[in-house]
Design a protein around this motif. Structure first.
Motif, PDB file in Angstrom:
ATOM      1  N   LEU A   1      -6.068  -1.309   5.340  1.00 56.90           N
ATOM      2  CA  LEU A   1      -5.309  -0.905   6.540  1.00 56.90           C
ATOM      3  C   LEU A   1      -5.982   0.278   7.244  1.00 56.90           C
ATOM      4  CD1 LEU A   1      -2.681  -2.122   7.731  1.00 56.90           C
ATOM      5  CD2 LEU A   1      -1.448  -0.177   6.729  1.00 56.90           C
ATOM      6  N   PRO A   2      -7.271   0.139   7.585  1.00 61.64           N
ATOM      7  CA  PRO A   2      -7.983   1.284   8.171  1.00 61.64           C
ATOM      8  C   PRO A   2      -7.380   1.738   9.502  1.00 61.64           C
ATOM      9  CG  PRO A   2      -9.283  -0.740   8.362  1.00 61.64           C
ATOM     10  CD  PRO A   2      -8.127  -1.040   7.447  1.00 61.64           C
ATOM     11  N   GLU A   3      -6.690   0.820  10.205  1.00 55.66           N
ATOM     12  CA  GLU A   3      -6.103   1.181  11.511  1.00 55.66           C
ATOM     13  C   GLU A   3      -5.122   2.346  11.388  1.00 55.66           C
ATOM     14  OE1 GLU A   3      -6.010  -1.715  10.010  1.00 55.66           O
ATOM     15  OE2 GLU A   3      -6.398  -3.395  11.376  1.00 55.66           O
ATOM     16  N   ALA A   4      -4.492   2.487  10.210  1.00 55.44           N
ATOM     17  CA  ALA A   4      -3.495   3.547  10.044  1.00 55.44           C
ATOM     18  C   ALA A   4      -4.149   4.927   9.978  1.00 55.44           C
ATOM     19  CB  ALA A   4      -2.670   3.302   8.784  1.00 55.44           C
ATOM     20  N   TRP A   5      -5.473   4.966   9.881  1.00 55.71           N
ATOM     21  CA  TRP A   5      -6.179   6.235   9.676  1.00 55.71           C
ATOM     22  C   TRP A   5      -7.112   6.558  10.834  1.00 55.71           C
ATOM     23  CZ3 TRP A   5      -4.409   8.985   5.579  1.00 55.71           C
ATOM     24  CH2 TRP A   5      -3.595   8.279   4.686  1.00 55.71           C
ATOM     25  N   GLU A   6      -6.824   5.972  11.980  1.00 56.95           N
ATOM     26  CA  GLU A   6      -7.744   6.167  13.102  1.00 56.95           C
ATOM     27  C   GLU A   6      -7.661   7.552  13.713  1.00 56.95           C
ATOM     28  OE1 GLU A   6      -7.106   2.719  15.569  1.00 56.95           O
ATOM     29  OE2 GLU A   6      -8.531   1.530  14.395  1.00 56.95           O
TER      30      GLU A   6
ATOM     31  N   LEU B   1       7.626 -12.139   6.172  1.00 55.20           N
ATOM     32  CA  LEU B   1       6.745 -11.147   5.543  1.00 55.20           C
ATOM     33  C   LEU B   1       6.887  -9.787   6.226  1.00 55.20           C
ATOM     34  CD1 LEU B   1       3.497 -13.266   4.948  1.00 55.20           C
ATOM     35  CD2 LEU B   1       5.211 -12.587   3.253  1.00 55.20           C
ATOM     36  N   ALA B   2       6.996  -9.808   7.555  1.00 55.66           N
ATOM     37  CA  ALA B   2       7.146  -8.552   8.304  1.00 55.66           C
ATOM     38  C   ALA B   2       8.420  -7.832   7.876  1.00 55.66           C
ATOM     39  CB  ALA B   2       7.188  -8.844   9.801  1.00 55.66           C
ATOM     40  N   GLN B   3       9.516  -8.581   7.825  1.00 54.96           N
ATOM     41  CA  GLN B   3      10.785  -7.933   7.477  1.00 54.96           C
ATOM     42  C   GLN B   3      10.818  -7.538   6.000  1.00 54.96           C
ATOM     43  OE1 GLN B   3      14.376  -9.674   9.200  1.00 54.96           O
ATOM     44  NE2 GLN B   3      13.128 -10.643  10.787  1.00 54.96           N
TER      45      GLN B   3
ATOM     46  N   TYR C   1       6.786  -1.939  -4.655  1.00 54.78           N
ATOM     47  CA  TYR C   1       5.432  -1.448  -4.390  1.00 54.78           C
ATOM     48  C   TYR C   1       4.386  -2.534  -4.664  1.00 54.78           C
ATOM     49  CZ  TYR C   1       2.042   2.244  -3.547  1.00 54.78           C
ATOM     50  OH  TYR C   1       1.041   3.022  -2.998  1.00 54.78           O
ATOM     51  N   LEU C   2       4.587  -3.324  -5.719  1.00 47.14           N
ATOM     52  CA  LEU C   2       3.645  -4.423  -5.996  1.00 47.14           C
ATOM     53  C   LEU C   2       3.634  -5.436  -4.850  1.00 47.14           C
ATOM     54  CD1 LEU C   2       4.320  -4.966  -9.811  1.00 47.14           C
ATOM     55  CD2 LEU C   2       2.203  -4.086  -8.791  1.00 47.14           C
ATOM     56  N   ALA C   3       4.809  -5.693  -4.276  1.00 47.17           N
ATOM     57  CA  ALA C   3       4.876  -6.625  -3.138  1.00 47.17           C
ATOM     58  C   ALA C   3       4.056  -6.079  -1.967  1.00 47.17           C
ATOM     59  CB  ALA C   3       6.326  -6.852  -2.723  1.00 47.17           C
ATOM     60  N   LEU C   4       4.141  -4.776  -1.731  1.00 46.67           N
ATOM     61  CA  LEU C   4       3.345  -4.178  -0.642  1.00 46.67           C
ATOM     62  C   LEU C   4       1.850  -4.340  -0.894  1.00 46.67           C
ATOM     63  CD1 LEU C   4       4.815  -0.755   0.501  1.00 46.67           C
ATOM     64  CD2 LEU C   4       4.781  -2.927   1.726  1.00 46.67           C
TER      65      LEU C   4
ATOM     66  N   LEU D   1      -3.352  -7.067   0.449  1.00 44.97           N
ATOM     67  CA  LEU D   1      -4.498  -7.929   0.144  1.00 44.97           C
ATOM     68  C   LEU D   1      -4.473  -9.181   1.010  1.00 44.97           C
ATOM     69  CD1 LEU D   1      -4.762  -7.498  -3.722  1.00 44.97           C
ATOM     70  CD2 LEU D   1      -6.332  -6.658  -1.986  1.00 44.97           C
ATOM     71  N   GLU D   2      -3.297  -9.770   1.179  1.00 44.32           N
ATOM     72  CA  GLU D   2      -3.199 -10.967   2.011  1.00 44.32           C
ATOM     73  C   GLU D   2      -3.574 -10.644   3.463  1.00 44.32           C
ATOM     74  OE1 GLU D   2      -2.910 -13.930   1.088  1.00 44.32           O
ATOM     75  OE2 GLU D   2      -2.215 -15.107   2.818  1.00 44.32           O
ATOM     76  N   ALA D   3      -3.256  -9.423   3.881  1.00 46.96           N
ATOM     77  CA  ALA D   3      -3.554  -9.027   5.271  1.00 46.96           C
ATOM     78  C   ALA D   3      -5.060  -8.935   5.535  1.00 46.96           C
ATOM     79  CB  ALA D   3      -2.876  -7.700   5.599  1.00 46.96           C
ATOM     80  N   THR D   4      -5.871  -8.765   4.459  1.00 45.23           N
ATOM     81  CA  THR D   4      -7.330  -8.749   4.683  1.00 45.23           C
ATOM     82  C   THR D   4      -7.803 -10.127   5.148  1.00 45.23           C
ATOM     83  OG1 THR D   4      -7.901  -9.354   2.391  1.00 45.23           O
ATOM     84  CG2 THR D   4      -7.699  -7.000   2.897  1.00 45.23           C
ATOM     85  N   ARG D   5      -6.981 -11.156   4.901  1.00 48.06           N
ATOM     86  CA  ARG D   5      -7.371 -12.529   5.270  1.00 48.06           C
ATOM     87  C   ARG D   5      -6.667 -12.999   6.531  1.00 48.06           C
ATOM     88  NH1 ARG D   5      -5.082 -13.069  -0.534  1.00 48.06           N
ATOM     89  NH2 ARG D   5      -6.868 -12.305  -1.676  1.00 48.06           N
ATOM     90  N   ARG D   6      -5.626 -12.289   6.952  1.00 47.17           N
ATOM     91  CA  ARG D   6      -4.802 -12.795   8.064  1.00 47.17           C
ATOM     92  C   ARG D   6      -4.495 -11.682   9.041  1.00 47.17           C
ATOM     93  NH1 ARG D   6       0.158 -14.676   6.181  1.00 47.17           N
ATOM     94  NH2 ARG D   6       0.403 -15.306   8.346  1.00 47.17           N
ATOM     95  N   PRO D   7      -5.191 -11.680  10.183  1.00 52.88           N
ATOM     96  CA  PRO D   7      -5.025 -10.607  11.172  1.00 52.88           C
ATOM     97  C   PRO D   7      -3.574 -10.423  11.647  1.00 52.88           C
ATOM     98  CG  PRO D   7      -6.876 -12.020  11.760  1.00 52.88           C
ATOM     99  CD  PRO D   7      -6.217 -12.660  10.586  1.00 52.88           C
ATOM    100  N   GLU D   8      -2.811 -11.520  11.748  1.00 56.49           N
ATOM    101  CA  GLU D   8      -1.416 -11.382  12.210  1.00 56.49           C
ATOM    102  C   GLU D   8      -0.614 -10.528  11.226  1.00 56.49           C
ATOM    103  OE1 GLU D   8      -1.742 -15.409  10.891  1.00 56.49           O
ATOM    104  OE2 GLU D   8      -3.472 -14.145  11.268  1.00 56.49           O
TER     105      GLU D   8
END
Lengths: 190, 190
Positions: A167-172, B54-56, B103-106, B111-118
């Motif tokens: 999440l590098p965007e959080a540290w811009e 996922l967002a919520q 915290y584990l869910a976060l 990690l999943e966000a590294t693969r999915r920009p949305e």
């Protein structure tokens, strides 16, 4: 079937890329064969089972991310100052930035290990040993602050690397090199 | 179909447990329905799509892990000392220890966000905002060290929590409360 070291390494590199790309659950011998571009059945000749593959992949990440022998020799030739540690942390950050898949694969394995005690034991023999070796190197080398200081720096650098990779965007509002300097200056005595 | 807040919260709690147990890839509306013990089709009435879920879920983790209003009021009533921050870090550690799944869910979502920009955008609106809010609270409250100090402490606590949740065996030569004290004392000026 004969085994060779280069092919084993290629299979481990493929496993690490697959872990970073798809997570632990999708890691199969077949996926590793496909990614390494070798005939189906090759990985099963090199690793007794999936846990052995994960264990060796974790060990191989630590090899990939370790400082070079030249860098270690340079550190050992210099006086054990905070500045030497600061430079080493910037070099670690550069290696991780160049090898995102390696560190992401380790994070995947850590999460998977919360569900699988056998994998947790494997990680103790690799990631756990890496932590202990970092602490030993710092203390034995006479770097500033001793055991608790290097442990604090290890934790902070782990947090920083995870932010950088996920999440590098959080540290811009700052930069990671600036954060590294802050961590070293705050955590280690001069 | 009518919606209600208690049921939405129950679905989000179920999603968080499922993320921690099985990772992001296996998270489906059907899995959430099953885990929450509600009729199949319920989750799809509450969330427009999987990304909205996922967002919520990420936002809800931050609510679950946030300090209580009483704790915040207590902090704001006291002088902004390093000791107050030290106590807050121990309380954070206690909350995370009581709510490992959150915290584990976060971490799974990161990690999943590294693969999915949305998903990465979603995390910026939750985890990223949480980072900024932590920094703002520290600076506005006049706690020691300012912005770079609280950023350093945030990174170090993140690293510590990840170690605690995934590989505590590697830290048996010390204790996590001792490490927290060390981090606060080293990183924040008195």
């Amino acid at each position: 079937m004969r085994q060779n070291t280069a092919r084993r390494t290629a299979l481990l590199d493929a496993a690490i890329d697959a872990l970073a790309d798809q997570g632990t659950r999708k890691l199969t011998f077949r996926a590793v064969d496909a990614r390494a571009g070798v005939p189906i059945g090759t990985a099963s000749n090199y690793f007794a089972n999936r846990d052995a593959l994960l264990a060796q992949a974790a060990a191989h990440v630590h090899v990939r991310l370790a400082p070079s022998e030249d860098e270690l020799a340079g550190m050992q030739a210099a006086a054990p100052t905070r500045e030497v540690v600061r430079e080493a942390m910037h070099k670690l950050f550069a290696r991780v930035s160049q090898d995102r898949a390696g560190y992401l694969a380790l994070l995947e394995l850590r999460l998977e290990a919360t569900r699988r005690p056998e994998l947790r034991q494997v990680l103790m023999d690799t990631a756990g040993q890496n932590i202990h070796e970092n602490i030993r190197f710092h203390v034995a080398g006479g770097y500033p602050g001793g055991r608790q200081a290097v442990a604090s720096l290890y934790l902070a650098m782990s947090g920083l690397i995870t932010e950088h990779l996920t999440l590098p965007e959080a540290w811009e509002w700052t930069t990671f090199p600036e954060l590294i300097d802050q961590l070293v200056e705050r955590i280690l005595p001069e």
